[in-house]
Write a protein that holds these residues in place. Structure first.
Motif, PDB file in Angstrom:
ATOM      1  N   ALA A 296       0.811  -1.216   0.000  1.00 16.66           N
ATOM      2  CA  ALA A 296       0.000   0.000   0.000  1.00 16.66           C
ATOM      3  C   ALA A 296       0.846   1.268   0.000  1.00 16.66           C
ATOM      4  O   ALA A 296       0.388   2.316  -0.438  1.00 16.66           O
ATOM      5  CB  ALA A 296      -0.937   0.007   1.197  1.00 16.66           C
ATOM      6  N   VAL A 297       2.083   1.191   0.478  1.00 15.76           N
ATOM      7  CA  VAL A 297       2.963   2.364   0.548  1.00 15.76           C
ATOM      8  C   VAL A 297       4.398   1.971   0.223  1.00 15.76           C
ATOM      9  O   VAL A 297       5.223   1.805   1.104  1.00 15.76           O
ATOM     10  CB  VAL A 297       2.897   3.056   1.932  1.00 15.76           C
ATOM     11  N   VAL A 298       4.687   1.843  -1.048  1.00 20.00           N
ATOM     12  CA  VAL A 298       6.033   1.449  -1.479  1.00 20.00           C
ATOM     13  C   VAL A 298       6.798   2.713  -1.881  1.00 20.00           C
ATOM     14  O   VAL A 298       6.382   3.428  -2.797  1.00 20.00           O
ATOM     15  CB  VAL A 298       5.968   0.468  -2.671  1.00 20.00           C
ATOM     16  N   PRO A 299       7.916   3.005  -1.203  1.00 13.65           N
ATOM     17  CA  PRO A 299       8.697   4.185  -1.590  1.00 13.65           C
ATOM     18  C   PRO A 299       9.413   3.940  -2.917  1.00 13.65           C
ATOM     19  O   PRO A 299      10.153   2.966  -3.068  1.00 13.65           O
ATOM     20  CB  PRO A 299       9.692   4.345  -0.440  1.00 13.65           C
ATOM     21  N   VAL A 300       9.161   4.807  -3.887  1.00 14.27           N
ATOM     22  CA  VAL A 300       9.750   4.671  -5.216  1.00 14.27           C
ATOM     23  C   VAL A 300      10.258   6.030  -5.656  1.00 14.27           C
ATOM     24  O   VAL A 300       9.606   7.049  -5.424  1.00 14.27           O
ATOM     25  CB  VAL A 300       8.714   4.151  -6.239  1.00 14.27           C
ATOM     26  N   GLY A 301      11.395   6.032  -6.296  1.00 13.59           N
ATOM     27  CA  GLY A 301      11.941   7.272  -6.815  1.00 13.59           C
ATOM     28  C   GLY A 301      12.661   7.012  -8.120  1.00 13.59           C
ATOM     29  O   GLY A 301      12.857   5.866  -8.543  1.00 13.59           O
ATOM     30  N   ALA A 302      13.049   8.076  -8.778  1.00 12.75           N
ATOM     31  CA  ALA A 302      13.805   7.979 -10.018  1.00 12.75           C
ATOM     32  C   ALA A 302      14.791   9.132 -10.078  1.00 12.75           C
ATOM     33  O   ALA A 302      14.508  10.236  -9.614  1.00 12.75           O
ATOM     34  CB  ALA A 302      12.875   8.012 -11.218  1.00 12.75           C
ATOM     35  N   VAL A 303      15.951   8.834 -10.661  1.00 14.69           N
ATOM     36  CA  VAL A 303      16.992   9.832 -10.840  1.00 14.69           C
ATOM     37  C   VAL A 303      17.427   9.778 -12.296  1.00 14.69           C
ATOM     38  O   VAL A 303      17.668   8.687 -12.827  1.00 14.69           O
ATOM     39  CB  VAL A 303      18.207   9.554  -9.925  1.00 14.69           C
ATOM     40  N   SER A 304      17.504  10.936 -12.926  1.00 13.56           N
ATOM     41  CA  SER A 304      17.977  11.011 -14.305  1.00 13.56           C
ATOM     42  C   SER A 304      19.261  11.828 -14.344  1.00 13.56           C
ATOM     43  O   SER A 304      19.309  12.946 -13.849  1.00 13.56           O
ATOM     44  CB  SER A 304      16.926  11.666 -15.206  1.00 13.56           C
ATOM     45  N   LYS A 305      20.281  11.256 -14.935  1.00  7.44           N
ATOM     46  CA  LYS A 305      21.546  11.962 -15.140  1.00  7.44           C
ATOM     47  C   LYS A 305      21.597  12.552 -16.550  1.00  7.44           C
ATOM     48  O   LYS A 305      22.597  13.140 -16.939  1.00  7.44           O
ATOM     49  CB  LYS A 305      22.728  11.006 -14.944  1.00  7.44           C
ATOM     50  N   LEU A 306      20.516  12.370 -17.320  1.00  7.12           N
ATOM     51  CA  LEU A 306      20.458  12.882 -18.685  1.00  7.12           C
ATOM     52  C   LEU A 306      20.290  14.405 -18.672  1.00  7.12           C
ATOM     53  O   LEU A 306      19.458  14.923 -17.921  1.00  7.12           O
ATOM     54  CB  LEU A 306      19.293  12.242 -19.441  1.00  7.12           C
ATOM     55  N   PRO A 307      21.041  15.120 -19.506  1.00  6.61           N
ATOM     56  CA  PRO A 307      20.854  16.572 -19.559  1.00  6.61           C
ATOM     57  C   PRO A 307      19.498  16.925 -20.172  1.00  6.61           C
ATOM     58  O   PRO A 307      18.964  16.179 -20.983  1.00  6.61           O
ATOM     59  CB  PRO A 307      22.011  17.046 -20.448  1.00  6.61           C
ATOM     60  N   ASN A 308      18.958  18.051 -19.768  1.00  7.62           N
ATOM     61  CA  ASN A 308      17.690  18.564 -20.291  1.00  7.62           C
ATOM     62  C   ASN A 308      16.508  17.641 -20.029  1.00  7.62           C
ATOM     63  O   ASN A 308      15.611  17.519 -20.859  1.00  7.62           O
ATOM     64  CB  ASN A 308      17.802  18.880 -21.782  1.00  7.62           C
ATOM     65  N   THR A 309      16.488  16.993 -18.866  1.00  6.43           N
ATOM     66  CA  THR A 309      15.344  16.166 -18.477  1.00  6.43           C
ATOM     67  C   THR A 309      14.178  17.090 -18.157  1.00  6.43           C
ATOM     68  O   THR A 309      14.316  18.019 -17.362  1.00  6.43           O
ATOM     69  CB  THR A 309      15.681  15.300 -17.254  1.00  6.43           C
ATOM     70  N   THR A 310      13.024  16.833 -18.799  1.00  5.81           N
ATOM     71  CA  THR A 310      11.856  17.695 -18.598  1.00  5.81           C
ATOM     72  C   THR A 310      10.699  16.981 -17.909  1.00  5.81           C
ATOM     73  O   THR A 310       9.862  17.621 -17.295  1.00  5.81           O
ATOM     74  CB  THR A 310      11.352  18.247 -19.940  1.00  5.81           C
ATOM     75  N   GLU A 311      10.637  15.646 -18.015  1.00  7.17           N
ATOM     76  CA  GLU A 311       9.534  14.886 -17.413  1.00  7.17           C
ATOM     77  C   GLU A 311      10.043  13.540 -16.922  1.00  7.17           C
ATOM     78  O   GLU A 311      10.923  12.946 -17.515  1.00  7.17           O
ATOM     79  CB  GLU A 311       8.420  14.644 -18.439  1.00  7.17           C
ATOM     80  N   ILE A 312       9.437  13.068 -15.820  1.00  5.35           N
ATOM     81  CA  ILE A 312       9.711  11.723 -15.314  1.00  5.35           C
ATOM     82  C   ILE A 312       8.367  11.074 -15.023  1.00  5.35           C
ATOM     83  O   ILE A 312       7.509  11.664 -14.362  1.00  5.35           O
ATOM     84  CB  ILE A 312      10.576  11.732 -14.037  1.00  5.35           C
ATOM     85  N   TYR A 313       8.181   9.866 -15.535  1.00  6.05           N
ATOM     86  CA  TYR A 313       6.963   9.087 -15.312  1.00  6.05           C
ATOM     87  C   TYR A 313       7.333   7.830 -14.543  1.00  6.05           C
ATOM     88  O   TYR A 313       8.356   7.202 -14.828  1.00  6.05           O
ATOM     89  CB  TYR A 313       6.333   8.655 -16.646  1.00  6.05           C
TER      90      TYR A 313
END
Length: 150
Positions: A71-88
């Motif tokens: 019910a509560v799973v901690p999830v994250g994302a990290v992008s090292k790509l330049p000019n990142t505009t959106e994360i899904y």
């Protein structure tokens, strides 16, 4: 120059003010990505966010290998790509796979965190839009207690 948390909060407050004054409607503020949240399959959700992403080692998912409570799973994302505009963030076996969408303002670090609901052990996908192209990473998370529908 990197923006800090305070600058991001100011920008969010400015948008909220525009909505409250009627300059921008709530529907306009929330319109981006709405179709993807209604998708019932992973393929439809990926299509709604822009298509099939390429796998990249510059995208990282931060998620536990084993989640004790779906019910509560901690999830994250990290992008090292330049000019990142959106994360899904997508959860493959959820009834609606697209679980979260983040708009990344120019100059900020592309590092997001949230808590997602997962009904069963599944793959979590992070899809990143950078320079108009989609990139992704996948990580399996095992769920030991019920989450969505469980």
């Amino acid at each position: 120059m990197k923006q800090n948390r305070r600058a991001v909060l100011k920008a969010g407050g400015a948008l909220a003010t525009l909505v409250s004054l009627g300059v921008v409607t709530a529907e306009q503020a929330l319109a981006s990505g709405r179709d993807g949240f209604a998708a019932k399959t992973l393929a439809d959700a990926l299509k709604a966010v822009g298509g099939q992403p390429a796998t990249s080692d510059q995208v990282q998912i931060v998620s536990p290998d084993i989640a004790e409570n779906g019910a509560v799973v901690p999830v994250g994302a990290v992008s090292k790509l330049p000019n990142t505009t959106e994360i899904y963030l997508l959860v493959e076996k959820n009834p609606t796979p697209l679980s979260a969408m983040f708009m990344i303002p120019a100059g900020t670090e592309a590092d997001v965190q949230t808590r997602l609901k997962m009904g069963q052990s599944t793959n979590v996908l992070a899809v990143v839009k950078a320079d108009g192209k989609l990139y992704s990473a996948v990580k399996e998370t095992k769920v030991t207690l019920g989450g969505c529908g469980g």
